[in-house]
Design an enzyme around this catalytic site. Sequence first.
Site, short mmCIF file in Angstrom:
data_model
loop_
_atom_site.label_atom_id
_atom_site.label_comp_id
_atom_site.label_asym_id
_atom_site.label_seq_id
_atom_site.Cartn_x
_atom_site.Cartn_y
_atom_site.Cartn_z
N ASN A 9 0.95 -1.25 0.04
CA ASN A 9 0.02 0.13 0.10
C ASN A 9 0.85 1.34 -0.11
O ASN A 9 1.65 1.50 1.03
CB ASN A 9 -1.07 0.16 1.31
CG ASN A 9 -1.83 1.33 1.49
OD1 ASN A 9 -1.87 2.19 0.51
ND2 ASN A 9 -2.46 1.44 2.67
N TRP A 10 1.00 1.89 -1.10
CA TRP A 10 1.89 2.92 -1.31
C TRP A 10 1.38 4.40 -0.80
O TRP A 10 2.04 5.23 -0.43
CB TRP A 10 2.16 3.24 -2.54
CG TRP A 10 2.85 2.33 -3.57
CD1 TRP A 10 3.37 1.02 -3.00
CD2 TRP A 10 3.53 2.18 -4.81
NE1 TRP A 10 3.93 0.20 -3.84
CE2 TRP A 10 4.05 0.88 -5.21
CE3 TRP A 10 3.55 3.26 -5.78
CZ2 TRP A 10 4.67 0.53 -6.61
CZ3 TRP A 10 3.87 2.87 -7.21
CH2 TRP A 10 4.58 1.67 -7.31
N LYS A 11 0.22 4.15 -0.28
CA LYS A 11 -0.62 5.55 0.20
C LYS A 11 -0.36 6.71 -0.69
O LYS A 11 -0.24 6.37 -1.85
CB LYS A 11 -0.03 5.65 1.74
CG LYS A 11 -0.30 4.49 2.52
CD LYS A 11 -0.19 4.90 4.05
CE LYS A 11 0.06 3.27 4.76
NZ LYS A 11 -0.05 3.41 6.11
N HIS A 98 -9.34 0.65 5.21
CA HIS A 98 -8.20 0.99 5.91
C HIS A 98 -8.38 1.86 6.98
O HIS A 98 -9.34 2.77 6.97
CB HIS A 98 -7.16 1.59 5.08
CG HIS A 98 -5.80 1.74 5.47
ND1 HIS A 98 -5.32 2.65 6.31
CD2 HIS A 98 -4.58 0.86 5.07
CE1 HIS A 98 -4.29 2.34 6.78
NE2 HIS A 98 -3.53 1.37 5.88
N GLU A 100 -6.82 4.41 8.18
CA GLU A 100 -6.75 5.67 7.91
C GLU A 100 -7.97 6.34 7.23
O GLU A 100 -8.42 7.41 7.62
CB GLU A 100 -5.46 5.81 6.95
CG GLU A 100 -4.16 5.75 7.64
CD GLU A 100 -2.99 5.41 6.81
OE1 GLU A 100 -2.94 5.58 5.65
OE2 GLU A 100 -1.98 4.90 7.30
N GLU A 170 -4.79 -5.40 10.96
CA GLU A 170 -4.07 -4.35 11.16
C GLU A 170 -4.14 -3.39 12.12
O GLU A 170 -4.94 -2.48 12.10
CB GLU A 170 -4.16 -3.23 9.72
CG GLU A 170 -3.67 -3.83 8.60
CD GLU A 170 -3.43 -2.94 7.40
OE1 GLU A 170 -2.18 -2.84 6.97
OE2 GLU A 170 -3.95 -1.98 7.29
N GLY A 176 2.69 2.21 10.77
CA GLY A 176 3.58 3.24 10.45
C GLY A 176 4.16 3.69 11.72
O GLY A 176 4.74 4.71 11.93
N SER A 216 3.72 -2.21 10.36
CA SER A 216 5.30 -2.31 10.48
C SER A 216 5.81 -3.51 10.20
O SER A 216 6.75 -3.98 10.83
CB SER A 216 5.56 -1.85 11.82
OG SER A 216 5.01 -0.39 12.12
N GLY A 237 3.02 -1.12 4.46
CA GLY A 237 2.77 0.36 4.05
C GLY A 237 4.22 0.64 3.74
O GLY A 237 4.74 0.52 2.71
N GLY A 238 4.95 1.50 4.80
CA GLY A 238 6.09 2.15 4.51
C GLY A 238 7.25 0.99 3.78
O GLY A 238 7.98 1.78 3.00
C1 PEP Z 1 -0.73 0.21 6.26
O1 PEP Z 1 -0.93 1.30 6.40
O2 PEP Z 1 -1.50 -0.86 5.62
C2 PEP Z 1 0.57 -0.47 7.00
C3 PEP Z 1 0.51 -1.68 7.18
O3 PEP Z 1 1.54 0.45 7.20
P1 PEP Z 1 3.00 0.12 7.71
O4 PEP Z 1 3.32 -0.91 7.05
O5 PEP Z 1 3.75 1.46 7.48
O6 PEP Z 1 2.70 0.08 9.19
#
Ligand code: PEP
Length: 253
Positions: A9-11, A98, A100, A170, A176, A216, A237-238
């Site tokens: 997920n590049w956001k 998600h 967010e 999640e 994040g 993470s 994500g990141g």
């Molecule tokens: C996400 O936002 O779906 C996610 C898992 O982010 P991160 O890996 O950065 O925690």
Amino acid sequence: MRDKIVAGNWKMNNTLDEGISLASEISNMVADEVMDDVKVVLCPPFIHLSSVSKIIEGTDKLYLGAQNCNDHTSGAYTGEISVDMLKSVGVQYVIIGHSERREYYGETNEFLMKKVDTALAAGLTPIFCCGESLEIREKGEHFDFVTNQLTESLFHLSADDFGKLVIAYEPIWAIGTGKTASKEQAQEMHEKLRAHIAGKYGEGVAEGISILYGGSCKPSNAAELFAQKDIDGGLIGGASLKSRDFVDIVKSF
Ligand code: PEP
């Protein structure tokens, strides 16, 4: 055998040129290095989808996902993107719910139900996200909270439709933050979710559903998470923004 899936997920990151470079690097690395039977889903921003689609066309492990879709199929919804638009550029998966979007755009369980229906009707595979805040976990209410997210958004579906979903657990406190759920915490929740699904739809459906972990996840912890019996991959994500890290996660089964 459940599908093993790693979705990135590049956001809201990367210009189009940067996204094209990232997708090309990932595509080359996956072709050269990934021997395992794993589905790799890239979920870039909307405006990248068409270009990324061309990059991954003809590859056998890479799939295209969107980060969101509208709950309506067309019409006067300024600034929104429909499921048919997504399909027209080759999208197969769509992230729905998600944390967010739940937090910043007020998406409720009831509203997400409509998005799931719209996505399924178009033949897209929803990656349905669920997860609790730290406050809820500290109160010991996390199992009830997360299973209720599934009940309220998904349990109106037929068994046939439910079987088409991918679930992503999640924990919000791990997204994040650099703070990952331990493999025990993640496995415990995944097992509860699978049992909850079995209670409604039976063992057959529950055993067939891929449940991804997100929060993470990185090359240093992916292997121990993916080794858990109810964890079928990750939503990243990141670490999905760095081709080397992302592909190392993909190779962690
Ligand atoms: C996400 O936002 O779906 C996610 C898992 O982010 P991160 O890996 O950065 O925690």
